[in-house]
Scaffold this motif. Structure first.
Motif, PDB file in Angstrom:
ATOM      1  N   LYS A 201       3.741  35.022 -37.727  1.00  0.00           N
ATOM      2  CA  LYS A 201       3.228  35.486 -36.431  1.00  0.00           C
ATOM      3  C   LYS A 201       3.280  34.409 -35.352  1.00  0.00           C
ATOM      4  O   LYS A 201       3.313  34.731 -34.160  1.00  0.00           O
ATOM      5  CB  LYS A 201       1.801  36.009 -36.579  1.00  0.00           C
ATOM      6  CG  LYS A 201       0.798  34.976 -37.078  1.00  0.00           C
ATOM      7  CD  LYS A 201      -0.578  35.612 -37.289  1.00  0.00           C
ATOM      8  CE  LYS A 201      -1.578  34.590 -37.818  1.00  0.00           C
ATOM      9  NZ  LYS A 201      -2.915  35.204 -38.046  1.00  0.00           N
ATOM     10  N   ASP A 202       3.314  33.128 -35.754  1.00  0.00           N
ATOM     11  CA  ASP A 202       3.366  32.051 -34.771  1.00  0.00           C
ATOM     12  C   ASP A 202       4.786  31.555 -34.534  1.00  0.00           C
ATOM     13  O   ASP A 202       4.999  30.542 -33.870  1.00  0.00           O
ATOM     14  CB  ASP A 202       2.485  30.888 -35.217  1.00  0.00           C
ATOM     15  CG  ASP A 202       2.922  30.317 -36.557  1.00  0.00           C
ATOM     16  OD1 ASP A 202       3.504  31.068 -37.364  1.00  0.00           O
ATOM     17  OD2 ASP A 202       2.667  29.120 -36.810  1.00  0.00           O
TER      18      ASP A 202
ATOM     19  N   ARG B 136       6.238  31.485 -46.691  1.00  0.00           N
ATOM     20  CA  ARG B 136       6.586  31.135 -45.314  1.00  0.00           C
ATOM     21  C   ARG B 136       7.453  29.879 -45.278  1.00  0.00           C
ATOM     22  O   ARG B 136       8.450  29.800 -44.557  1.00  0.00           O
ATOM     23  CB  ARG B 136       5.299  30.907 -44.520  1.00  0.00           C
ATOM     24  CG  ARG B 136       5.510  30.280 -43.144  1.00  0.00           C
ATOM     25  CD  ARG B 136       4.185  29.742 -42.611  1.00  0.00           C
ATOM     26  NE  ARG B 136       4.409  28.797 -41.519  1.00  0.00           N
ATOM     27  CZ  ARG B 136       4.437  29.141 -40.241  1.00  0.00           C
ATOM     28  NH1 ARG B 136       4.274  30.398 -39.888  1.00  0.00           N
ATOM     29  NH2 ARG B 136       4.641  28.237 -39.309  1.00  0.00           N
TER      30      ARG B 136
ATOM     31  N   SER C 271       8.751  32.390 -33.225  1.00  0.00           N
ATOM     32  CA  SER C 271       9.473  33.262 -32.295  1.00  0.00           C
ATOM     33  C   SER C 271      10.578  34.013 -33.026  1.00  0.00           C
ATOM     34  O   SER C 271      11.701  33.536 -33.158  1.00  0.00           O
ATOM     35  CB  SER C 271      10.065  32.429 -31.152  1.00  0.00           C
ATOM     36  OG  SER C 271      10.780  33.250 -30.255  1.00  0.00           O
TER      37      SER C 271
ATOM     38  N   LEU D 281       5.782  39.553 -42.548  1.00  0.00           N
ATOM     39  CA  LEU D 281       5.944  39.118 -41.159  1.00  0.00           C
ATOM     40  C   LEU D 281       4.661  38.534 -40.585  1.00  0.00           C
ATOM     41  O   LEU D 281       4.708  37.757 -39.624  1.00  0.00           O
ATOM     42  CB  LEU D 281       6.426  40.282 -40.296  1.00  0.00           C
ATOM     43  CG  LEU D 281       7.842  40.800 -40.603  1.00  0.00           C
ATOM     44  CD1 LEU D 281       8.121  42.071 -39.808  1.00  0.00           C
ATOM     45  CD2 LEU D 281       8.874  39.726 -40.299  1.00  0.00           C
ATOM     46  N   ARG D 282       3.508  38.904 -41.159  1.00  0.00           N
ATOM     47  CA  ARG D 282       2.248  38.326 -40.683  1.00  0.00           C
ATOM     48  C   ARG D 282       2.213  36.818 -40.890  1.00  0.00           C
ATOM     49  O   ARG D 282       1.526  36.099 -40.156  1.00  0.00           O
ATOM     50  CB  ARG D 282       1.064  38.982 -41.389  1.00  0.00           C
ATOM     51  CG  ARG D 282       0.846  40.448 -40.996  1.00  0.00           C
ATOM     52  CD  ARG D 282      -0.538  40.929 -41.378  1.00  0.00           C
ATOM     53  NE  ARG D 282      -0.693  41.019 -42.830  1.00  0.00           N
ATOM     54  CZ  ARG D 282      -0.525  42.128 -43.531  1.00  0.00           C
ATOM     55  NH1 ARG D 282      -0.171  43.259 -42.918  1.00  0.00           N
ATOM     56  NH2 ARG D 282      -0.702  42.135 -44.837  1.00  0.00           N
ATOM     57  N   LYS D 283       2.947  36.347 -41.875  1.00  0.00           N
ATOM     58  CA  LYS D 283       3.011  34.903 -42.135  1.00  0.00           C
ATOM     59  C   LYS D 283       3.852  34.178 -41.080  1.00  0.00           C
ATOM     60  O   LYS D 283       3.820  32.957 -40.994  1.00  0.00           O
ATOM     61  CB  LYS D 283       3.589  34.638 -43.529  1.00  0.00           C
ATOM     62  CG  LYS D 283       2.795  35.250 -44.672  1.00  0.00           C
ATOM     63  CD  LYS D 283       3.475  34.973 -46.017  1.00  0.00           C
ATOM     64  CE  LYS D 283       2.753  35.680 -47.162  1.00  0.00           C
ATOM     65  NZ  LYS D 283       1.397  35.135 -47.390  1.00  0.00           N
TER      66      LYS D 283
ATOM     67  N   GLU E 124       7.353  44.420 -45.253  1.00  0.00           N
ATOM     68  CA  GLU E 124       7.041  44.087 -43.864  1.00  0.00           C
ATOM     69  C   GLU E 124       5.764  43.267 -43.693  1.00  0.00           C
ATOM     70  O   GLU E 124       5.673  42.462 -42.754  1.00  0.00           O
ATOM     71  CB  GLU E 124       6.959  45.368 -43.032  1.00  0.00           C
ATOM     72  CG  GLU E 124       6.917  45.121 -41.550  1.00  0.00           C
ATOM     73  CD  GLU E 124       7.099  46.394 -40.732  1.00  0.00           C
ATOM     74  OE1 GLU E 124       7.125  46.300 -39.489  1.00  0.00           O
ATOM     75  OE2 GLU E 124       7.213  47.484 -41.337  1.00  0.00           O
TER      76      GLU E 124
END
Length: 571
Positions: A482-483, A447, A485, A478-480, A475
């Motif tokens: 999530k905060d 991240r 924009s 992308l969870r990393k 994909e």
């Protein structure tokens, strides 16, 4: 520990060209730089700087985040005790300064503070700055009072001047202090990379342009340590800017260097989080042992992870001040429009092609950075796009220092019309003005790496764009985010490039392609966080190669296959 919190910012009439290195400034490090607008006293280093964030360090970071490449170096030493958690913000004094304009600038002027007239002259006449950034305004009064400071500030918000300006005042105030060497070092600045060290040294010389008795030098790799130590010993060196490895080398081997350090009044750790990510904990603890215990210490960092708190416990006084100009919700540049695309493997190359074509069509002064996962993939992608008619440059660890310096300067100084393919050597600390688009192709190492890469655009209050191109099995990354924009982009119209690719690949040195394929396998077979087995990686690798126009994947030596753990799979 006191917290001085700057939750927002104030509008200003004039912005600073933050962190920019002028061509004249960089020329001050080469021969014949006497006419440079930046005073080059004490410097005879080869022209310009090496590129930031050496890829070896990036490999260490990948391993640390369980996304390592095949040729990763050994993990960093961890001699420090486990860090204590940072105090909760609610228990610290908070002084919010926020007018809702989301600017990095303040309403304060440099001449409102007790700064030497000759330094102010350099700020106004040479740098052309009139007002301070938020981090400068917040930290200057504290540092001038002699406080130890831990400052959280983004790259590109003026933090180099934030620590250099009060450092010069400290040096001027300590002219008559006790010394242990005829040429004492009063301030030591430690940076994670040669590029950052060179940038800071140029900035120091600029601020000291009218202080004829003061000088700054560097202690970095890439040149003769013997000649470097001699210059540090004999030429004006009130400020020494260095990288941990070379500094420790001088401490252990250069006669008289340890005595010079006994006069240090102020220590600065720049990009402290990167210093630790790159595995410099042990070096830093050894360097700290060589410095006077009675000193002022400043830590500047874009993030404050536990590791930074750990080193702060060793380096800073218990009652140090914590200045936060970032806050909890603004890790990435607010001016950057972030998008991602999840595309089929066979379309990845064509999607990048379309994104670049569309950006060039709407942005006449396009200036694009394309980040690839490894140096060898960077080299091959750059070669392909060059053959396809794009104006391309490449920069990565496989290139010589001289080449990297030249290309870095060219990209920094160009006004547009250029695309640079790069590995993570450009991910952090480098100031490339007016980058219009950052593309990341393939899953980033972590991240933090995504954020640092993105930070090459949207700098100094300007707008920028960022695009992340992932394959379907990447994909989960992308969870990393999530905060953050970041929205899904509409996939651009994809052209059939197979004929074009077949026509150009024959003109490219096939050893570059073989290395790229091997590097791709190495990167993804060790990407444990993606949760894909080696059989699947090999299958994906063949699809990857086919997407580049090849009918079959290149042969890899059996010994290499064995080292990669692919014996019986790739045979």
């Amino acid at each position: 520990m006191e917290l001085v919190r700057l939750a927002g910012a104030m509008g200003l009439k004039r912005a600073q060209p933050l962190g920019a290195i002028s061509s004249a400034g960089m020329a001050a490090f080469g021969a014949g730089a006497k006419k440079s607008r930046v005073n080059a006293r004490g410097f005879s280093i080869a022209a310009a700087a090496v590129v930031d964030q050496d890829e070896r360090a990036a490999r260490r970071l990948r391993r640390k985040k369980e996304v390592s490449v095949a040729d990763a170096l050994a993990p960093p030493s961890t001699s420090l005790a486990p860090p204590s958690p940072a105090p909760p913000l609610s228990s610290q004094e908070s002084i919010p300064v926020d007018n809702g304009k989301n600017s990095h600038l303040s309403n304060s002027r440099f001449d409102q503070f007790e700064v030497h007239a000759l330094t102010l002259k350099a700020i106004k006449n040479v740098l052309g700055y009139e007002v301070m950034t938020m981090v400068q305004e917040a930290t200057l009064p504290l540092i001038l009072k002699g406080e130890d400071v831990l400052a959280k500030a983004k790259t590109g918000t003026g933090k180099t001047i934030a620590f250099l300006l009060p450092t010069i005042e400290t040096i001027l105030a300590s002219k008559n202090a006790q010394t242990y060497h005829e040429n004492p070092i009063r301030a030591l600045v430690i940076c994670p990379t040669r590029e950052l060290a060179m940038q800071a040294a140029v900035e120091a010389q600029t601020l000291m342009k009218f202080h004829n008795e003061l000088g700054a030098q560097t202690a970095i790799g890439g040149n003769s340590s013997v000649m470097e130590a001699k210059k540090i010993k004999l030429q004006p060196c009130q400020i020494l800017v260095g990288t941990p490895g070379r500094l420790l080398d001088h401490i252990q081997n250069a006669r008289g260097f340890a005595d010079q350090l006994k006069s240090v009044k102020i220590l600065i750790l720049d990009e402290a989080d990167t210093l630790l990510d790159m595995g410099f904990r042990q070096n830093l603890t050894e360097i700290l042992k060589a410095l006077p215990k009675k000193r002022q210490t400043l830590l500047f960092s874009a993030t404050i992870p536990k590791e930074v708190h750990s080193i702060s416990q060793l380096a800073l006084k218990p009652d140090h001040k914590f200045v936060d100009t970032v806050g909890q919700d603004t890790e990435t540049h607010a001016m950057v429009n972030q998008k991602y695309a999840v595309v089929p493997q066979e379309s990845q190359f064509a999607v990048l092609y379309s994104i670049l074509k569309e950006h060039i069509a709407v942005e006449p002064k396009y200036k694009v950075l394309v980040f690839c996962t490894t140096a060898n993939i960077t080299a091959y992608m750059a070669a392909l796009y060059q053959k396809l008619g794009f104006n391309i440059r490449e920069i990565h660890s496989r290139k010589t220092q001289t080449y990297r310096t030249r290309v870095s300067d060219e990209f920094r100084n160009c006004k547009g019309g250029l695309i640079m393919f790069t590995s993570d050597v450009s991910a952090r600390g480098i100031d490339y003005p007016d980058v219009t688009l950052v593309v990341q192709i393939g899953v980033p190492a972590a991240r933090e790496q995504y954020i640092h890469r993105l930070g090459r655009t949207g700098r100094a209050g300007k707008e920028g764009q960022g695009v992340l191109i992932l394959l379907p099995w990447e994909e989960p990354f992308l969870r990393k985010l999530k905060d953050i924009s970041i929205g899904r982009m509409e996939t651009p119209k994809v052209l059939d490039l197979s004929k074009k690719l077949r026509s150009v690949i024959s003109d490219i040195d096939q050893t570059i392609g073989t290395r790229a394929y091997q590097s791709w396998l190495g990167y993804y077979t060790t990407a444990k966080s993606l949760s894909i087995d080696k059989h699947t990686v090999v299958e994906y690798s063949r699809k990857y190669w086919a997407s580049l126009g090849f009918s079959s994947a290149p042969a890899i030596p059996r010994l290499t296959i064995k080292k990669m753990g692919l014996a019986g799979i790739l045979d």
